[in-house]
Scaffold this active site. Structure first.
Site, PDB file in Angstrom:
ATOM      1  CB  THR A  13      -1.145   0.242   1.141  1.00  0.00           C
ATOM      2  OG1 THR A  13      -1.907   1.113   1.113  1.00  0.00           O
ATOM      3  CG2 THR A  13      -0.462   0.054   2.474  1.00  0.00           C
ATOM      4  CG  ASN A  14      -0.438   4.608  -1.322  1.00  0.00           C
ATOM      5  OD1 ASN A  14      -1.062   5.605  -0.738  1.00  0.00           O
ATOM      6  ND2 ASN A  14      -1.075   3.980  -2.512  1.00  0.00           N
ATOM      7  NE  ARG A  15       4.477   7.998   4.701  1.00  0.00           N
ATOM      8  CZ  ARG A  15       5.218   9.434   4.118  1.00  0.00           C
ATOM      9  NH1 ARG A  15       5.980   9.249   3.114  1.00  0.00           N
ATOM     10  NH2 ARG A  15       5.025  10.400   4.813  1.00  0.00           N
TER      11      ARG A  15
END
Ligand code: CTP
Length: 406
Positions: free
Chosen positions: A211-213
């Site tokens: 995933t990402n931030r």
């Protein structure tokens, strides 16, 4: 551009229920939004809370039945009813629901309600048996048929000790519904706006994901800003911890593939697509349906390209003309404007919002953003450091004329 609360007059009626104490919080929150809040308490409401409670949080006089005949040119009840942009009664008892349904006006609140020409929003609170009684249900149907917005009640523990439907919904939720009611008639009335938000997550195995931030904050702010202008909003969201703005139709997704499916379903007839989500570019080729065990050794995870949603949208738009306006986002850590320009043309966008994610006060997770808007005509507008709410309003301001033109 202001929020829909700014300079609005809300007439807030309070009737006799223990939930009346929560309405002091609602009055406080409403006042903090910039709305002007006039409060009327029924005689039974004053058994639970005092006019002083409300005066303390609104900074304005709170009215009771003894104020029935004012001396300010108009009789008080006509003035209070006539001047309001919205009449909110929270909590509203079964008794006051019945009076409003039958046009009975025998106290300051019900007289003001009869005199008012603005929309009515009510938040019932009563014991479960009273709420489910056919008389109360029929009265609520009458009020709904006249356009009243009925918020709640919620289920849970009731003052009588019973459990059931009858609790007033929480002030924060009522506030959201008030915001929605005050937004009607805005510049995006009857416009369909689709917003994507959050960071997608691509499964590696049953418990792990790539995933990402992205926090989703900019996307949720865009959804709220579009709602504030009266738009019909579909919010396609990857998992976030943010509350869904009242009135948005939420489509919850996790992966890029799911987001693609939801976007393709939402865009026929859409006036605008605001693609604020941080969509995965790569995903594990073969996610494992069990939890990978350490005993199996370090796994080799191979990746493949995830679908590019905006590229798919560009093809559909070329054939169908929808969405009328497509807005993309470019989160870059270098060569901001060049990269944004390339994406603007590669994805056939009408506008791209470029932000430099290497700055500490802009981009992921924080509440502020510093963006540059580039449009298909070659215009470049660098906005200063702003709250994400304000950035959202500025973006919508830019696309209103584009929607009309396309
Ligand atoms: N986007 C998309 N589908 C993807 C990835 C991104 O539709 N699989 C959208 C994003 O929502 C954003 C825009 O494309 O509005 C730009 O996203 P970004 O990640 O900055 O660009 P990429 O196309 O992924 O290009 P690069 O990896 O080269 O930065």
């Amino acid at each position: 551009m202001n929020t829909p609360f700014q300079d609005k007059r809300v007439l807030l009626g309070v009737t006799g229920s223990i939930a009346a104490y929560k309405t002091a919080d609602l009055a406080s929150k409403l006042t903090q939004t910039g709305a002007q809040v006039d409060v009327i308490l029924t005689a039974s409401a004053t058994q639970f809370v005092t006019p002083l409670t409300f005066q303390s949080v609104t900074g304005r006089r709170a009215y009771i039945d003894a104020d029935l005949w004012g001396n300010e040119g108009h009789v008080q009840h006509i003035a209070l009813g006539h001047n309001a942009d919205l009449l909110v009664i929270a909590p509203i008892s079964a008794n006051t629901i019945a009076r409003l349904a039958h046009g009975i006006a025998d106290n300051l609140l019900t007289i003001a309600a009869l005199a008012a020409r603005c929309p009515l929003l009510i938040a019932p609170a009563m014991d479960g048996g009273m709420y489910s009684h056919p008389a109360t249900q029929a009265n609520l149907d009458v009020l709904r048929s006249r356009g009243a917005i009925v918020v709640g009640p919620a289920g849970g523990h009731l003052a009588s000790g019973l459990t059931g439907l009858g609790r007033m919904v929480e002030p924060g939720e009522i506030l959201g519904r008030i915001r929605l009611a005050l937004s009607q008639g805005g510049a995006l009335q009857r416009r369909k706006v689709v917003v994507t938000a959050g960071g997608t997550a691509e499964p590696i195995d049953l418990v792990r994901a790539l995933t990402n931030r992205s926090s989703g904050k900019q996307g949720y702010a865009l959804a709220q800003a579009a709602l504030d202008l009266g738009a019909e909003v579909t919010l396609i969201s990857a998992p976030t911890s943010l509350p869904v703005p009242a009135g948005a139709q939420l489509v919850a997704v996790t992966t890029a593939q799911e987001m693609l499916g939801a976007v393709l379903e939402a865009i026929p007839q859409a006036d605008a697509l605001l693609m604020a989500a941080a969509v995965a570019d790569f995903r594990p080729t073969s996610p494992v349906s069990q939890k990978l065990k350490k005993s199996g050794g370090v796994p080799q995870i191979t990746l493949e390209l995830a679908p590019d949603i905006l590229s798919a949208v560009a093809h559909i738009k070329a054939e169908s003309g929808f969405p009328r306006v497509t807005v993309g986002f470019a989160a870059e850590s270098q060569d901001l404007l060049d990269n944004a320009r390339t994406k603007l043309s590669a994805k056939a966008l009408d506008l791209i919002v470029a932000n430099d994610i290497s700055a500490a006060d802009a981009g992921f997770s924080v509440d502020t953003n510093r963006v540059t808007l580039l449009d298909a005509e070659g215009n470049v507008e660098a906005l200063p450091l702003l709250s994400k709410d304000e950035v959202a309003r500025r973006i919508l301001e830019r696309i209103i004329p584009l929607m009309a033109a396309n």
